[in-house]
Motif scaffolding. Structure first.
Motif: not given
Length: 366
Positions: A245, A248-249, A253, A276-277, A280
């Motif tokens: 996580a 890849y966050r 970004a 999750d993504l 973003l």
């Protein structure tokens, strides 16, 4: 667009996709020995032009990135000419097609490479299991660790291959940052043991190569024609990502303001990457929910769109045996099964000989 039904059109930059169904990239080993797509490759993709978007099988950007025998390339004039026949055929059927650039990194073997040399990756870490070679299969070998000069040349190779893709008539380029290939190898814990600016312990170093390659291709052909595929936490071919996580966050970004055409993300049981993504990523997101699971169904795809975790959904195995997959969904027609014996053969059997539903219906008198 507010209507997110699977069979409704979608606007992808300047392109209008006929539906929200994407044909996922799938290796099929139908190139000539020099990496030029064989004539039947044009037939194969033209048959599937009803997909909103086709993403080709992985294509090596330079011979240094060739992973296996009869994988296609986009390095030479002959390669460009061969792919022009493919894109012309798809466009004649009203389709949209992106080339997926796939550098094998550590995946490869001297007997599967035109150069006959050792493959190289972020670190000298052997891949598990046998690999495809010219005359069958062989044990994986220990790759070379890429030097900084190697990395810089690889970034240039991707830019050159992307320009070749546009010259060949592709509507855009997707970079393969998933499923254990080179970009993924830089992101993962066990394949990147470097102690320089492309490794160390910091996340910013681990994502550096992915960011550099992606921005280089965006600079070469335009950000709107550039895309990236990721498979966070995917354990295929011995990849280990203990805590994907944060990595890849940070990567998403770093790329969110580049203006990429889309991000293509594979979901996983251990890490719900799509959910999750999604928050973003401001642009188009393609979701894949069939990797390492049962093939994606129409119901599963519609659920992804209804949940809002993706704008489009990619299908892999279903498109192999059902070249007219969107039409079958529209008509409620049954799906054909894959001929497993010819998945990785070199001819038309199990490749271009799957009939469309209308042909089956006529033959059966329906």
């Amino acid at each position: 667009m507010t209507d997110s039904d699977l069979l409704t059109p979608y606007r992808l930059g300047p392109l209008t996709l006929a539906n929200r169904m994407v044909m996922a990239p799938m290796t099929r080993f139908r190139a000539e020995e020099d990496g030029t797509p064989s004539p039947i490759v044009a037939d194969y993709y033209a048959q599937r032009a009803g997909a909103g978007l086709i993403v080709t099988e992985g294509i090596w950007p330079s011979a240094r990135g060739q992973s296996e025998w009869r994988i296609p390339g986009l390095e030479t004039r002959k390669h460009v000419q061969g792919w022009r026949e493919v894109t012309d055929a798809v466009h004649a059927e009203g389709g949209v097609i992106f080339a997926q650039l796939m550098h094998g990194g550590r995946k490869g073997h001297p007997r599967s490479r035109l150069t006959g040399d050792l493959p190289s990756g972020p670190s000298a870490v052997r891949a598990p299991g046998p690999v495809h070679v010219k005359d069958g299969k062989a044990d994986a070998i220990v790759p070379l660790a890429m030097t900084t000069a190697d990395i810089r040349q690889t970034v240039l190779d991707h830019g050159a291959a992307a320009r070749n893709a546009i010259e060949a008539g592709f509507d855009g380029v997707e970079l393969h940052g998933a499923n254990s290939y080179l970009i993924h190898q830089f992101l993962a814990d066990n394949t990147n043991l470097r102690d320089d600016e492309y490794g160390r312990g910091a996340i910013a170093d681990r994502i550096r190569f992915a960011v550099e390659v992606t921005t280089a291709v965006a600079d070469a052909i335009g950000a709107g024609r550039t895309a990236l595929r990721l498979s966070p936490g995917n354990p295929q071919f011995g990849m280990v990502e203990h805590d994907p996580a944060p990595v890849y966050r940070a990567l998403v970004a770093a790329l969110r303001d580049v203006g990429l055409g889309y991000l293509h993300v594979t979901d996983a049981d251990r890490y719900a990457a799509l959910a999750d993504l999604r928050a973003l990523w401001p642009g188009t997101l393609i979701g894949n929910v069939g990797e390492n699971r049962e093939p994606t169904t129409e119901k599963a795809a519609r659920a992804v769109l209804a949940e809002g975790t993706a704008d489009l959904v990619s299908f892999g195995r279903a498109f192999i045996a059902n070249p007219d997959l969107p039409a079958r969904f529209a008509q409620g027609a049954p799906l054909a099964a894959i001929d497993e014996t010819h998945l990785y053969a070199h001819g038309g059997a199990g490749y271009t000989d799957y009939p469309a539903w209308r042909e089956v219906a006529v033959a059966e008198g329906r």
